[in-house]
Design a protein around this motif. Structure first.
Motif, PDB file in Angstrom:
ATOM      1  N   CYS A   1      18.093  29.290  96.330  1.00 38.21           N
ATOM      2  CA  CYS A   1      16.823  29.447  95.618  1.00 38.21           C
ATOM      3  C   CYS A   1      15.820  28.395  96.068  1.00 38.21           C
ATOM      4  O   CYS A   1      16.195  27.277  96.422  1.00 38.21           O
ATOM      5  N   ASN A   2      14.535  28.771  96.023  1.00 35.12           N
ATOM      6  CA  ASN A   2      13.438  27.865  96.349  1.00 35.12           C
ATOM      7  C   ASN A   2      13.610  27.198  97.706  1.00 35.12           C
ATOM      8  O   ASN A   2      13.321  26.008  97.868  1.00 35.12           O
TER       9      ASN A   2
ATOM     10  N   LYS B   1      13.300  33.900 101.468  1.00 38.20           N
ATOM     11  CA  LYS B   1      13.675  34.244 100.091  1.00 38.20           C
ATOM     12  C   LYS B   1      15.171  34.069  99.909  1.00 38.20           C
ATOM     13  O   LYS B   1      15.963  34.340 100.811  1.00 38.20           O
ATOM     14  N   SER B   2      15.554  33.618  98.718  1.00 39.90           N
ATOM     15  CA  SER B   2      16.979  33.426  98.442  1.00 39.90           C
ATOM     16  C   SER B   2      17.711  34.756  98.477  1.00 39.90           C
ATOM     17  O   SER B   2      17.128  35.817  98.264  1.00 39.90           O
TER      18      SER B   2
END
Length: 140
Positions: free
Chosen positions: A109-110, A50-51
């Motif tokens: 992110c992602n 997870k970011s």
């Protein structure tokens, strides 16, 4: 959060990762709700899924198998992270010295990133004494 340890002494070859066979504290595993961390027992790989911003702290007592400097690094995907290098002179074979480092890392992110503690000592194996510790905590 994880505080992973190893309760046996290990020999780590140049270019290999330190392995961790247990944990004192382990929360937020990917197998639980809202988890962000994958780590398998007897592995040196810690995958953050997870970011966010994470703090990684490592400490161990290490000794050269042959007298000479020891270099360890906190790595991401096998690449050294600036500020995560640990060195000790290793002037006497089989004499333990402490190394430690604390760094902040950002996981975008992602994405996911895999962190390790790598023996970057160029030619000789090292001995890692009982009790190396890595703590990974999400701070933001």
């Amino acid at each position: 959060m994880i505080n992973a340890i190893n309760n046996v002494q290990q020999t780590v070859l140049p270019g290999a990762n330190i392995l961790f066979n247990g944990s004192n504290v382990r929360t937020r595993s990917c197998s639980s709700c809202c988890g962000w961390l994958n780590h398998n027992i007897n592995s040196g790989l810690f995958e953050i899924t997870k970011s966010g911003i994470y703090e990684i702290t490592f400490s161990a007592n290490v000794a050269p198998t042959v007298a000479g400097p020891i270099t360890l690094n906190i790595t991401n995907g096998g690449e050294n992270i600036i500020g995560g290098e640990m060195q000790t002179p290793g002037t006497t074979a089989d004499v333990f010295e402490n190394v430690s480092a604390t760094i902040l890392v950002e996981v975008p992110c992602n994405c996911c990133d895999t962190f390790t503690i790598k023996n970057n000592t160029p030619t000789n194996p090292i001995t890692v004494d009982i009790g190396p510790s890595i703590v990974i905590t999400k701070v933001a």
